[in-house]
Motif scaffolding. Structure first.
Motif, PDB file in Angstrom:
ATOM      1  N   PHE A 155      -2.288  -0.673  -3.412  1.00  0.00           N
ATOM      2  CA  PHE A 155      -1.483   0.525  -3.207  1.00  0.00           C
ATOM      3  C   PHE A 155      -0.016   0.100  -3.132  1.00  0.00           C
ATOM      4  N   ILE A 156       0.854   0.827  -3.831  1.00  0.00           N
ATOM      5  CA  ILE A 156       2.291   0.559  -3.829  1.00  0.00           C
ATOM      6  C   ILE A 156       3.002   1.887  -3.543  1.00  0.00           C
ATOM      7  N   PRO A 157       3.890   1.920  -2.553  1.00  0.00           N
ATOM      8  CA  PRO A 157       4.582   3.178  -2.236  1.00  0.00           C
ATOM      9  C   PRO A 157       5.328   3.755  -3.442  1.00  0.00           C
ATOM     10  N   TYR A 158       5.219   5.087  -3.594  1.00  0.00           N
ATOM     11  CA  TYR A 158       5.955   5.775  -4.667  1.00  0.00           C
ATOM     12  C   TYR A 158       7.413   5.347  -4.673  1.00  0.00           C
ATOM     13  N   CYS A 172       2.591  -8.184  -2.487  1.00  0.00           N
ATOM     14  CA  CYS A 172       3.046  -6.798  -2.361  1.00  0.00           C
ATOM     15  C   CYS A 172       3.986  -6.570  -1.183  1.00  0.00           C
ATOM     16  N   THR A 173       4.291  -7.620  -0.427  1.00  0.00           N
ATOM     17  CA  THR A 173       5.160  -7.481   0.742  1.00  0.00           C
ATOM     18  C   THR A 173       6.478  -6.777   0.419  1.00  0.00           C
ATOM     19  N   PRO A 174       7.176  -7.122  -0.683  1.00  0.00           N
ATOM     20  CA  PRO A 174       8.455  -6.445  -0.962  1.00  0.00           C
ATOM     21  C   PRO A 174       8.315  -4.921  -1.070  1.00  0.00           C
ATOM     22  N   ALA A 175       7.177  -4.459  -1.577  1.00  0.00           N
ATOM     23  CA  ALA A 175       6.981  -3.021  -1.749  1.00  0.00           C
ATOM     24  C   ALA A 175       6.833  -2.296  -0.415  1.00  0.00           C
ATOM     25  N   TRP A 176       6.340  -2.978   0.589  1.00  0.00           N
ATOM     26  CA  TRP A 176       6.075  -2.347   1.882  1.00  0.00           C
ATOM     27  C   TRP A 176       7.155  -2.609   2.928  1.00  0.00           C
ATOM     28  N   GLU A 177       8.111  -3.494   2.648  1.00  0.00           N
ATOM     29  CA  GLU A 177       9.130  -3.864   3.637  1.00  0.00           C
ATOM     30  C   GLU A 177       9.839  -2.675   4.258  1.00  0.00           C
ATOM     31  N   ASN A 178      10.249  -1.735   3.451  1.00  0.00           N
ATOM     32  CA  ASN A 178      11.031  -0.600   3.945  1.00  0.00           C
ATOM     33  C   ASN A 178      10.284   0.724   3.885  1.00  0.00           C
ATOM     34  N   CYS A 179       8.975   0.656   3.694  1.00  0.00           N
ATOM     35  CA  CYS A 179       8.187   1.882   3.566  1.00  0.00           C
ATOM     36  C   CYS A 179       6.790   1.647   4.131  1.00  0.00           C
ATOM     37  N   GLN A 180       6.525   2.173   5.287  1.00  0.00           N
ATOM     38  CA  GLN A 180       5.211   2.023   5.899  1.00  0.00           C
ATOM     39  C   GLN A 180       4.394   3.292   5.670  1.00  0.00           C
ATOM     40  N   PRO A 181       3.074   3.145   5.516  1.00  0.00           N
ATOM     41  CA  PRO A 181       2.231   4.310   5.243  1.00  0.00           C
ATOM     42  C   PRO A 181       2.011   5.154   6.490  1.00  0.00           C
ATOM     43  N   SER A 182       1.520   6.329   6.268  1.00  0.00           N
ATOM     44  CA  SER A 182       1.118   7.210   7.355  1.00  0.00           C
ATOM     45  C   SER A 182       0.022   6.518   8.166  1.00  0.00           C
ATOM     46  N   LYS A 183       0.005   6.773   9.453  1.00  0.00           N
ATOM     47  CA  LYS A 183      -1.048   6.221  10.321  1.00  0.00           C
ATOM     48  C   LYS A 183      -2.416   6.756   9.925  1.00  0.00           C
ATOM     49  N   GLU A 184      -2.430   7.770   9.085  1.00  0.00           N
ATOM     50  CA  GLU A 184      -3.679   8.374   8.619  1.00  0.00           C
ATOM     51  C   GLU A 184      -4.479   7.448   7.705  1.00  0.00           C
ATOM     52  N   TYR A 185      -3.906   6.320   7.293  1.00  0.00           N
ATOM     53  CA  TYR A 185      -4.615   5.452   6.351  1.00  0.00           C
ATOM     54  C   TYR A 185      -5.977   5.031   6.901  1.00  0.00           C
ATOM     55  N   ARG A 186      -6.092   4.822   8.198  1.00  0.00           N
ATOM     56  CA  ARG A 186      -7.385   4.418   8.779  1.00  0.00           C
ATOM     57  C   ARG A 186      -8.441   5.501   8.580  1.00  0.00           C
ATOM     58  N   ARG A 187      -8.053   6.739   8.851  1.00  0.00           N
ATOM     59  CA  ARG A 187      -8.979   7.860   8.658  1.00  0.00           C
ATOM     60  C   ARG A 187      -9.357   7.984   7.174  1.00  0.00           C
ATOM     61  N   ILE A 188      -8.362   7.874   6.322  1.00  0.00           N
ATOM     62  CA  ILE A 188      -8.590   7.996   4.883  1.00  0.00           C
ATOM     63  C   ILE A 188      -9.543   6.907   4.399  1.00  0.00           C
ATOM     64  N   PHE A 189      -9.281   5.660   4.765  1.00  0.00           N
ATOM     65  CA  PHE A 189     -10.126   4.564   4.306  1.00  0.00           C
ATOM     66  C   PHE A 189     -11.522   4.631   4.912  1.00  0.00           C
ATOM     67  N   SER A 190     -11.623   5.073   6.166  1.00  0.00           N
ATOM     68  CA  SER A 190     -12.931   5.194   6.818  1.00  0.00           C
ATOM     69  C   SER A 190     -13.785   6.281   6.177  1.00  0.00           C
ATOM     70  N   SER A 191     -13.147   7.240   5.504  1.00  0.00           N
ATOM     71  CA  SER A 191     -13.917   8.274   4.803  1.00  0.00           C
ATOM     72  C   SER A 191     -14.458   7.759   3.459  1.00  0.00           C
ATOM     73  N   ILE A 192     -13.948   6.608   3.006  1.00  0.00           N
ATOM     74  CA  ILE A 192     -14.383   6.034   1.731  1.00  0.00           C
ATOM     75  C   ILE A 192     -15.458   4.963   1.958  1.00  0.00           C
ATOM     76  N   TYR A 196       1.351   4.684  -5.704  1.00  0.00           N
ATOM     77  CA  TYR A 196       0.856   4.409  -7.036  1.00  0.00           C
ATOM     78  C   TYR A 196      -0.168   3.291  -6.896  1.00  0.00           C
ATOM     79  N   LEU A 197      -0.807   2.917  -7.994  1.00  0.00           N
ATOM     80  CA  LEU A 197      -1.805   1.855  -7.980  1.00  0.00           C
ATOM     81  C   LEU A 197      -1.329   0.700  -8.857  1.00  0.00           C
ATOM     82  N   PHE A 198      -1.359  -0.484  -8.298  1.00  0.00           N
ATOM     83  CA  PHE A 198      -0.899  -1.701  -8.969  1.00  0.00           C
ATOM     84  C   PHE A 198      -2.123  -2.533  -9.314  1.00  0.00           C
ATOM     85  N   ILE A 199      -2.269  -2.862 -10.590  1.00  0.00           N
ATOM     86  CA  ILE A 199      -3.378  -3.702 -11.052  1.00  0.00           C
ATOM     87  C   ILE A 199      -2.778  -5.068 -11.367  1.00  0.00           C
TER      88      ILE A 199
END
Length: 161
Positions: free
Chosen positions: A10-13, A34-54, A115-118
């Motif tokens: 996952f890469i922040p928009y 992927c560290t540079p992509a996340w340095e200044n943009c952290q995801p919503s805390k909802e990621y745990r709920r989202i991933f746990s539903s998958i 976005y999605l990074f392959i």
């Protein structure tokens, strides 16, 4: 990572758009990071709920790593350092039917504004089912699953040149 798995990050928009989708910025001498992509943009805390539903949450072998699923099959990984996320990604086992999981990961990417990074293809794609399936089909994991002997022979030829 197993040869039959395709890793996707996952890469922040905001990072992808600000950097014109330049995947070279995600590679160093050791491979992709992927560290540079996340340095200044952290995801919503909802990621745990989202991933746990998958996938079901799994025990981690490192305090800086959160896991869902099973590592030799399908899994989700979230790496952090000093409380900040550095990497969020998943691996798909191409020996199994992945269509439903792909749909769920696309929904997750949209909810997380990512976005999605392959990494194996050095491409960032929009969270779109058709586009992601096309990229997955181009992966080394897909080549291996469709023809293991041919894939290994091709690697052997390249290695012995």
């Amino acid at each position: 990572m197993a040869i039959w798995q395709v890793p996707i990050e996952f890469i922040p928009y905001s990072w992808a758009e600000e950097n014109s989708f330049n995947t070279e910025l995600l590679y160093d001498e050791d491979g992709y990071d992927c560290t540079p992509a996340w340095e200044n943009c952290q995801p919503s805390k909802e990621y745990r709920r989202i991933f746990s539903s998958i996938l079901p949450q799994a025990d981690s072998w490192d305090e800086e790593l959160e896991l869902w699923g099973e590592s030799p099959v399908h899994d989700i990984r979230v790496w952090r350092e000093n409380g900040l996320i550095e990497c969020m990604g998943f691996r798909l086992d191409l020996r199994e039917d992945i269509r439903d999981l792909v749909k769920q990961f696309i929904e997750a990417a949209n909810e997380l504004n990512c976005y999605l990074f392959i990494p194996g293809l050095k491409v960032i794609c929009k969270p779109d089912f058709v586009a992601l399936i096309q990229y997955i089909r181009q992966s080394n994991a897909a080549k291996f699953v469709s023809d293991p002997h041919g894939y290994l022979s091709e690697i052997n030829k390249k290695h012995n040149k």
